[in-house]
Design an enzyme around this catalytic site. Structure first.
Site, PDB file in Angstrom:
ATOM      1  CG  HIS A 164      -1.877  -1.147   1.243  1.00 42.01           C
ATOM      2  ND1 HIS A 164      -3.099  -1.113   0.613  1.00 42.01           N
ATOM      3  CD2 HIS A 164      -1.780  -2.388   1.792  1.00 42.01           C
ATOM      4  CE1 HIS A 164      -3.722  -2.270   0.781  1.00 42.01           C
ATOM      5  NE2 HIS A 164      -2.938  -3.061   1.496  1.00 42.01           N
TER       6      HIS A 164
ATOM      7  NE  ARG B 243      10.040   2.047  -8.584  1.00 44.76           N
ATOM      8  CZ  ARG B 243       9.761   0.836  -8.121  1.00 44.76           C
ATOM      9  NH1 ARG B 243       8.699   0.639  -7.360  1.00 44.76           N
ATOM     10  NH2 ARG B 243      10.519  -0.205  -8.447  1.00 44.76           N
TER      11      ARG B 243
ATOM     12  CD  GLU C 240       6.749  -3.365  -9.280  1.00 45.69           C
ATOM     13  OE1 GLU C 240       6.600  -2.380  -8.540  1.00 45.69           O
ATOM     14  OE2 GLU C 240       7.544  -4.284  -9.027  1.00 45.69           O
TER      15      GLU C 240
END
Length: 363
Positions: free
Chosen positions: A17, A177, A284
């Site tokens: 989280h 990211r 990811e």
């Protein structure tokens, strides 16, 4: 723009989280936003990590009271109420004290233990409120809700949020990211000729049940090619870190234990197969087309794992199917499956979810 995040990490909650909120906070900061985090001081918190990342962190003390216990025993409380450490009312009062000083434009809530009762209390202290969720199991009072689960439809939340709430559902909005999008082309190109020269093991930032250690013990039976190397990613608060290091040092292959990894995108892109938990890192791996053997470590990971297996993007393994490394042996004998898995995974996430969300917030 000022944005406040309410999220926690702990040995029970894990790190996911906080990490996905940090991804969003970094993306917002790059647009000029000022980001703050409100985190309770659970064992295994990541408050220092938030500050190192360049964001303000406001810590809340870990205290228990009779009201806390009563609130957790209330049949109407969220399923994960005990993760909060206090009652929703107590947490709301603590958080309001912080918000009064900041006066944020947005309050972002990412916590399974909080629902519409907490959110309604906090509404007057932020212009708008956003919820990040992936359970669809409780009512929310928010302006915007994000659920990045693959296959999740907005209809699953329509009766759980106000009519005017905007719903962003599905892996199109997976918060990654920017380096994952940057490594995507290189990683996908590698998958054309599948091999197993580099195995990545990542069971989340905590792995309190030492699943990593059990995996290494199974691998020690010799199911990997002689030339294979192993990268094991663990969090700095992982309780089994030292035993895992000892086990890794005894393996017949070159194995490294990496703590606080700084370049996960590169590491995944250069790996041929992953054994991982069905948590946030699943997205990811999908972005980079990394074939994955999935292990379900918590109830909330079950839906993610099932959806990825159904799409052909990963294969769920359990203690029975994992025994003696049969799963890896089968993959090595049918390498086309690794290519198919990589292609299916890459179609689920493209790495641009954070940008899409930032555009929505600023819009």
């Amino acid at each position: 723009m000022k944005i406040v995040f309410r999220a926690d990490a702990s040995l029970d909650i894990g790190t996911g989280h906080i990490m996905r909120c940090l991804t969003l906070a970094d993306a917002l900061k790059s647009k000029g936003a000022e980001c703050h985090f409100i985190c309770r001081e659970h064992v295994g918190h990541l408050i220092a990590h938030v500050r190192i990342a360049g964001h303000e962190a406001h810590s809340l003390p870990l205290t228990r009271s009779e009201k806390t216990h009563a609130g957790q025993m209330d049949g109407s409380a969220p399923k994960h109420a005990q993760w909060l450490g206090v009652s929703q009312q107590e947490d709301a009062l603590d958080s309001i004290n912080v918000l009064k000083r900041i006066q944020p434009d947005w309050l972002v809530v990412d916590h399974y233990a909080l629902d519409f009762r907490w959110e309604s209390e906090l509404r007057p202290y932020a212009d708008r409120l956003m919820v990040i969720d992936d359970l669809a199991d409780r009512t929310h009072d928010c302006d915007l809700l994000l659920d990045q689960t693959y296959g999740r439809g907005s209809e699953e939340y329509r009766l759980l949020v106000p009519e005017a709430c905007s719903l962003l559902c599905g892996s199109l909005y997976a918060l990654l990211r920017p380096e994952f999008a940057q490594w995507r082309s290189y990683s996908l190109a590698r998958r054309a000729r599948p091999e197993l020269g580099h195995l990545l093991i990542t069971m989340g930032g905590v792995d309190r049940d030492n699943v990593t250690g059990r995996i290494l013990e199974t691998l020690a039976q010799g199911c990997l090619p002689e030339s294979c190397c192993i990268s094991i990613v663990m969090g700095e608060n992982a309780p089994w870190l030292d035993p895992v290091r000892q086990t890794a040092a005894q393996l017949p292959w070159r194995a490294s234990v990496i703590v606080g990894v700084k370049d996960m995108a590169r590491l995944m892109a250069e790996s041929d197969l992953a054994i991982g938990a069905a948590g946030a890192t699943a997205w990811e791996r999908c972005c980079l087309g990394l074939p994955t053997l999935l292990m379900v470590l918590a109830d909330n990971q079950q839906a993610i794992a099932q959806s990825l297996q159904y799409a052909g993007a990963a294969q769920i393994i359990d203690q029975v199917s994992w025994k003696h490394g049969v799963v890896i042996t089968e993959l090595l004998s049918e390498r086309r499956r690794m290519t198919d898995m990589a292609r299916a995974a890459s179609e689920i996430v493209d790495g641009m979810g954070a940008e899409r969300l930032v555009y929505k917030i600023y819009g």
